[in-house]
Each structure stands twice: as structure tokens, then as C-alpha cells.
Design a protein around this motif. Sequence first.
Motif, short mmCIF file in Angstrom:
data_model
loop_
_atom_site.label_atom_id
_atom_site.label_comp_id
_atom_site.label_asym_id
_atom_site.label_seq_id
_atom_site.Cartn_x
_atom_site.Cartn_y
_atom_site.Cartn_z
N GLU A 1 0.80 -1.23 0.00
CA GLU A 1 0.00 0.00 0.00
C GLU A 1 0.83 1.28 0.00
OE1 GLU A 1 -2.66 -3.02 2.21
OE2 GLU A 1 -0.53 -2.61 1.92
N GLU A 2 1.89 1.32 0.82
CA GLU A 2 2.69 2.54 0.90
C GLU A 2 3.37 2.85 -0.43
OE1 GLU A 2 6.50 4.44 3.33
OE2 GLU A 2 5.67 2.51 3.95
N SER A 3 3.86 1.82 -1.11
CA SER A 3 4.51 2.04 -2.41
C SER A 3 3.53 2.59 -3.43
CB SER A 3 5.13 0.73 -2.91
OG SER A 3 6.12 0.27 -2.02
N VAL A 4 2.32 2.03 -3.45
CA VAL A 4 1.29 2.50 -4.38
C VAL A 4 0.89 3.93 -4.04
CG1 VAL A 4 -1.07 2.14 -5.22
CG2 VAL A 4 0.44 0.17 -4.84
N ASN A 5 0.68 4.20 -2.77
CA ASN A 5 0.29 5.53 -2.30
C ASN A 5 1.31 6.59 -2.73
OD1 ASN A 5 0.72 7.23 0.75
ND2 ASN A 5 -1.07 7.57 -0.54
N ARG A 6 2.58 6.34 -2.52
CA ARG A 6 3.62 7.31 -2.86
C ARG A 6 3.82 7.44 -4.38
NH1 ARG A 6 6.70 9.59 0.81
NH2 ARG A 6 6.34 9.06 2.99
N LEU B 1 -21.42 -3.91 12.18
CA LEU B 1 -20.89 -4.77 13.24
C LEU B 1 -19.36 -4.79 13.19
CD1 LEU B 1 -21.44 -6.80 15.52
CD2 LEU B 1 -21.54 -8.60 13.77
N GLY B 2 -18.81 -4.83 11.98
CA GLY B 2 -17.36 -4.80 11.82
C GLY B 2 -16.75 -3.53 12.39
N TYR B 3 -17.40 -2.38 12.17
CA TYR B 3 -16.88 -1.12 12.68
C TYR B 3 -16.84 -1.12 14.21
CZ TYR B 3 -18.00 0.48 7.95
OH TYR B 3 -18.09 0.62 6.59
N TYR B 4 -17.81 -1.80 14.80
CA TYR B 4 -17.89 -1.81 16.26
C TYR B 4 -16.88 -2.76 16.89
CZ TYR B 4 -19.90 -1.73 20.94
OH TYR B 4 -20.08 -1.57 22.28
N VAL B 5 -16.77 -3.97 16.35
CA VAL B 5 -15.93 -4.99 17.00
C VAL B 5 -14.46 -4.88 16.60
CG1 VAL B 5 -17.87 -6.59 17.15
CG2 VAL B 5 -16.31 -6.75 15.21
N PHE B 6 -14.17 -4.20 15.46
CA PHE B 6 -12.78 -4.11 15.03
C PHE B 6 -12.48 -2.70 14.53
CE2 PHE B 6 -9.11 -4.92 12.21
CZ PHE B 6 -8.32 -5.68 13.07
N PRO B 7 -12.36 -1.75 15.45
CA PRO B 7 -12.00 -0.38 15.02
C PRO B 7 -10.63 -0.40 14.35
CG PRO B 7 -11.74 -0.62 17.40
CD PRO B 7 -12.43 -1.87 16.92
N LEU B 8 -10.52 0.31 13.24
CA LEU B 8 -9.28 0.26 12.47
C LEU B 8 -8.96 1.63 11.89
CD1 LEU B 8 -6.99 -1.52 11.24
CD2 LEU B 8 -8.47 -1.80 9.25
N ALA B 9 -7.75 2.09 12.14
CA ALA B 9 -7.31 3.35 11.54
C ALA B 9 -6.92 3.11 10.09
CB ALA B 9 -6.11 3.91 12.31
N PRO B 10 -7.27 4.01 9.19
CA PRO B 10 -6.80 3.88 7.80
C PRO B 10 -5.29 4.12 7.76
CG PRO B 10 -7.91 5.97 8.11
CD PRO B 10 -8.12 5.20 9.38
N PRO B 11 -4.62 3.64 6.72
CA PRO B 11 -3.16 3.81 6.64
C PRO B 11 -2.72 5.27 6.78
CG PRO B 11 -3.90 2.26 4.97
CD PRO B 11 -5.13 2.81 5.61
N ARG B 12 -3.49 6.22 6.24
CA ARG B 12 -3.09 7.63 6.27
C ARG B 12 -3.01 8.19 7.69
NH1 ARG B 12 -7.65 10.41 7.20
NH2 ARG B 12 -9.57 9.24 6.92
N LEU B 13 -3.66 7.52 8.66
CA LEU B 13 -3.64 7.99 10.05
C LEU B 13 -2.68 7.22 10.93
CD1 LEU B 13 -7.42 8.75 10.83
CD2 LEU B 13 -5.60 10.31 10.11
N MET B 14 -1.96 6.26 10.37
CA MET B 14 -0.98 5.51 11.15
C MET B 14 0.17 6.42 11.58
SD MET B 14 -0.71 1.90 9.11
CE MET B 14 0.57 1.29 10.23
N THR B 15 0.65 6.18 12.79
CA THR B 15 1.79 6.96 13.28
C THR B 15 3.07 6.29 12.79
OG1 THR B 15 1.68 5.67 15.33
CG2 THR B 15 0.59 7.81 15.31
N GLY B 16 3.87 7.06 12.04
CA GLY B 16 5.13 6.53 11.55
C GLY B 16 5.00 5.53 10.43
N GLY B 17 3.83 5.48 9.79
CA GLY B 17 3.64 4.51 8.71
C GLY B 17 4.22 4.95 7.38
N GLY B 18 4.46 6.25 7.24
CA GLY B 18 5.02 6.75 5.99
C GLY B 18 4.01 7.00 4.90
#
Length: 272
Positions: free
Chosen positions: A65-70, A125-142
Motif C-alpha cells: 500500500e505505501e509504495s502505491v500511495n507514494r 458490526l465490523g466497525y464496532y468490533v474491530f476499530p481500524l485506523a486507515p493507513p493515512r492515520l498511522m503513526t510513523g507509517g510513511g
Amino acid sequence: MRTSFSLRSLRAPRRPRLWFEILLIAVSYWLYSLVRNAVPEQKAAALRNADWIWSLEHTVGLAFEESVNRAVNSVTWLIVSMNYYYATLHFVVTIGVLIWLFRRHPGRYAATRLVLFATTAVALLGYYVFPLAPPRLMTGGGFIDTVLLHQTWGSMASGNFKHMSNQYAAMPSMHIGWSLWCGLTICALASAPWARILGVLYPVATLVVIVATANHFWLDAVGGAACLAFGAAISCAWYGTLPHRLPKQVRRPGTAPGGDGTGDRRTQPAAP
């Protein structure tokens, strides 16, 4: 017997009413947005889950994902186009397919709509049981937040609108769930080859967009596809078959069933 008749009556395809469908879709999307945004954001858990997903993708050798994003972000006109695609087409195309079904395939409309609604409901249900940050909000993900960087209009995920939407509801991806619903519906029911080709390309393009804009991991797309499979199973269980196998038109009372649901008036052989 009376109960059995009532169930058969409820399951029988019937001609959709325009005013009811508009109201139903509007209320359903309002409730979906309300529930989705009411799910606790759980930022810490969402960031931990994002790190776990990213680590898992590295383990299986598919953390691209990071390679495609950049790479896509280096082409300004392309990434800006993808930002607008992400913000708008999942509404425009989905509504367009619903209108097409309503007009051209009324006998299959309710069953296909049920697939979409059940898919969206289980995603909550997925949003409730498995909260997940998108890649753009990851800390130090690049990752690069392409909407924030290019100040693209229309996204609820970044900029001035980010506080109006739950930022940590990335799994499953309903961009994929809805685009797959659109694509498979078009492939199953459209007669024009070019339309079927577009039906195949649409979810593929959507997958590229959600990855390039750093709004989702590819595993979020798997989650969206799983939700669609659940929605299809619910519709099939209720109607007894897949939506595209139902009659195209709603048969009027008193007419014999035909292949397209309009009534088969072929002459029956005379009794000996």
C-alpha cells in the motif's frame, strides 16, 4: 397453511414503488451514517489494529500500500482524480445501478436491494468490533494523506470535515462492498458486452483508489467482499435463489409464468 401462504406472499417479487424506494434508501443511509458515526472511535485500539494489519501484510509479503500511495501521489492530476473518485462515485454509481434495476429489472429489484442493505448492515458490526485506523492515520507509517495534501474537496475523511465522520471505521471497506455489488449486478444482468466490461473494471478501479489514497488496506477490501457474500446469502435464503435468477418483470395476477416474468401465452396442447 395460512402462515406458509403469507411467507410466500412476502417473498414474491412485486413491482417497487418509487416514493417508497426513495424514502427507504434515504432513511436507511441516514441510519447507517448515524450508527457508523456513533460507534466509539477507540483511537488507541484502532491504531493498534492498524499496526497489526500492516505487520500481517508484511508477514505474507503483500504490504504494497505505501509504495502505491507514494507512486500515485507523485502524479498530481491522477491522485487528485482518485480523491474525487473516492469521495463521489460510490454514491453516484450505486444510486445509478439502483435506478437501472428499478426501471429495467423490477422483478429482481427487491432481492438485489436486500443484498446491498444486508451487506451494509453487517459492516456496522465490523466497525464496532474491530476499530481500524486507515493507513493515512498511522503513526510513523510513511503514508501520505492525499486529500489533506492536495486540499481536495468532498472527502469526509480529512480536512475540515474529519470531525463529522468516524475516522476509525476502515474495516470493512464499503467502497469495495458497494462497488462489488454494482459490478456483479451489472455483469449478471446487463446484455451489452461493454457494460459487463465496465462492471468488471469498476471494483478493480475502486480497489486501486482506496489503496492509492491511503484510505484502506487491501485486507479491508477482503472484509468488504465478505460482507457482500453475507448479504447475498441473506437474499438467497429469503427469496430461495440468487437475485439474477428471479423473473425480470413482475408477473401480473392471472398470467402464466414465463421466462422473463411477463407471462407465457403459448398455446397448450389439446387434451386427447
